[in-house]
Design an enzyme around this catalytic site. Structure first.
Site, PDB file in Angstrom:
ATOM      1  N   GLU A 163       8.847  26.877   9.693  1.00 50.67           N
ATOM      2  CA  GLU A 163       9.036  28.322   9.817  1.00 50.67           C
ATOM      3  C   GLU A 163      10.444  28.789   9.473  1.00 50.67           C
ATOM      4  OE1 GLU A 163       7.778  29.713  13.639  1.00 50.67           O
ATOM      5  OE2 GLU A 163       5.677  29.310  13.214  1.00 50.67           O
ATOM      6  N   GLU A 343      -0.052  24.969  12.855  1.00 53.24           N
ATOM      7  CA  GLU A 343       0.020  25.436  14.243  1.00 53.24           C
ATOM      8  C   GLU A 343      -0.995  26.547  14.458  1.00 53.24           C
ATOM      9  OE1 GLU A 343       3.831  26.703  15.819  1.00 53.24           O
ATOM     10  OE2 GLU A 343       4.853  25.026  14.847  1.00 53.24           O
TER      11      GLU A 343
END
Ligand code: GAL
Length: 438
Positions: A163, A343
């Site tokens: 991320e 995720e």
């Protein structure tokens, strides 16, 4: 029960990150990361990640629990300061920990998936400028090489960074994550350094890996769910998701340069320039997508505009499983790479009941809902390689501390006792039927 199951070899797994679970912050030669030195005021109840789930010492027990759940894969990250406590120095004890973890996973039939960087930058790297300095690029390359040399004989799956959008925005712009800076003017520089470091890592993995690697990055992504199934609404949602506004910042800002080699300019600044494209755009084998909430109510779905009473997790993030389908679809249509869900999960205030178990029906429901939507994307013909649930166990949720529990496994932090939650028992059955149970 749906009649069809997921693709053969689908990687049913779960994920974690070093700073969030390992603890042992100053043991066996490890030096502090930027998260170890976060102050009491910067984390909700003044907690630290110094002990977390003590996974460093409990990893064998944890791997045994993962096996019990039937996981086929496990995504974890490496603590840079554990394996390189200072510039140019390799800590064999730190590497040994990851090597032992990898061996334990393989022995128990799980595919190890390594994230090279999941936010816990060593203090020594930070002091050299961190993401603000171009020096990070060779440092990140050297670090990656150490990991590849030590683990790639057994590790096939690699993610360079987790991320980038989040750790740059939260850590350097909004000041809510370590290193808690507010430096909007540096966005171009931060982005460029990060993309260049990623690119060096990709090249390093390909050059030195001892088996053909699967290389990607894990992106925080987002999408709008179309209001209706009409062609116009779908097109409007697609545009907002991957072309303009919030969608541009969440997705294109990073993905266009890194995957398509296209420079992006927004709000008068560049995330990347034409001259860097050849370097930044390194071929990837897959895209890792971290998917939680739809963007319909604001960029990360955690905002007030959502209607009263709408389903939310304990952090306030809106629960709308349709985002799993639309996010995967919009991203695949634009970037065309195979997708790994790196995720997806639910924060809740889970507790141990008087029967000694942890009943978490909301998570079970969440899991089934999101997986069914993922199946819809697969049925459309989109190559989805696996699903790594966030998280394998309750953990240190960054600036939110230990209150939000995301785990399939409950952790009693006072005793470090683990309990497999009800949702994980359901996940086990889903895995056993390769998704046909959904
Ligand atoms: C992601 C992050 C994870 C975890 C999760 C839940 O953004 O990569 O480390 O914290 O969110 O908030």
């Amino acid at each position: 029960m749906s009649s069809t199951s997921f693709p053969n070899g689908f990687l049913w797994g779960a994920a974690s990150a070093s700073a969030q679970i390992e603890g042992a912050w100053n043991e066996d030669g490890r030096t502090p990361s930027i998260w170890d030195v976060a102050t009491k005021k910067q984390v909700r109840h003044g907690e630290t990640c110094h002990t977390a789930c003590d996974h460093y010492h409990c990893f064998r027990e944890d791997v045994a629990l993962m096996k019990e759940i039937g996981l086929k894969s496990y995504r974890f990250s490496i603590s840079w300061s554990r394996v390189m406590p200072e510039e140019g120095k390799v800590n064999e004890k730190g590497l040994q920990f990851y090597s032992d973890l990898v061996d334990a996973l393989l022995k128990n039939g799980m595919e190890p998936m390594v994230t090279v960087f999941h936010w816990d930058m060593p203090m020594w790297v930070y002091k050299k400028g961190g993401w603000l300095s171009e020096r990070i690029v060779p440092l990140f390359r050297d670090y990656t090489k150490v990991l590849v040399d030590a683990l790639s004989d057994r590790v096939k799956w690699w993610m360079t960074v987790n991320e980038p959008g989040c750790f740059i925005m939260n850590g350097y712009l909004q000041g809510v994550h370590a290193p808690f800076k507010r430096n909007y003017l540096a966005l171009s520089k931060l982005t460029r350094n990060c993309m260049l470091a990623h690119a060096e890592a990709v090249k390093t993995i390909r050059q030195y890996a001892k088996q053909k690697p699967m290389v990607g990055a894990a992106f925080s992504t987002g999408a709008y769910v179309p209001k209706t199934d009409s062609v116009e609404d779908i097109e409007a949602a697609r545009k907002k998701s991957v072309e303009i506004g919030n969608g541009l910042m969440a997705n294109r800002w990073w993905m266009d340069p890194m995957i398509l080699g296209k420079p992006v300019k927004a709000y008068g600044i560049f995330s990347s320039k034409e001259k860097d494209m050849a370097e930044i755009c390194q071929p990837l084998d897959f895209m890792g997508l971290n998917i939680y909430s739809s963007m319909n109510y604001g960029d990360w779905g955690d905002v007030e505009q959502a209607p009263a009473g709408i389903p939310r997790n304990s952090l306030g993030w809106v629960i709308d499983e349709r985002v799993m389908y639309w996010n995967v679809r919009f991203i695949y249509e634009r970037y065309g790479l195979p997708i790994m869900i790196t995720e997806n999960g639910l924060a809740a205030h889970d507790t141990m009941s008087t029967d000694g178990k942890v009943h978490d029906p909301k998570r079970t429901d969440f899991l089934c809902r999101y997986l069914k939507e993922l199946k819809r994307a697969i049925d459309d013909g989109i190559p989805v390689l696996g699903y790594q649930h966030w998280s394998v166990m309750d953990n240190f949720e960054w600036a939110e501390g230990y209150d939000p529990r995301f785990g399939l496994i409950y952790v009693d932090y006072a005793t470090q006792k683990r309990i497999i939650k009800d949702s994980a028992w359901e996940y086990k059955k889903i895995i056993e039927t390769n998704g046909a149970r959904l």
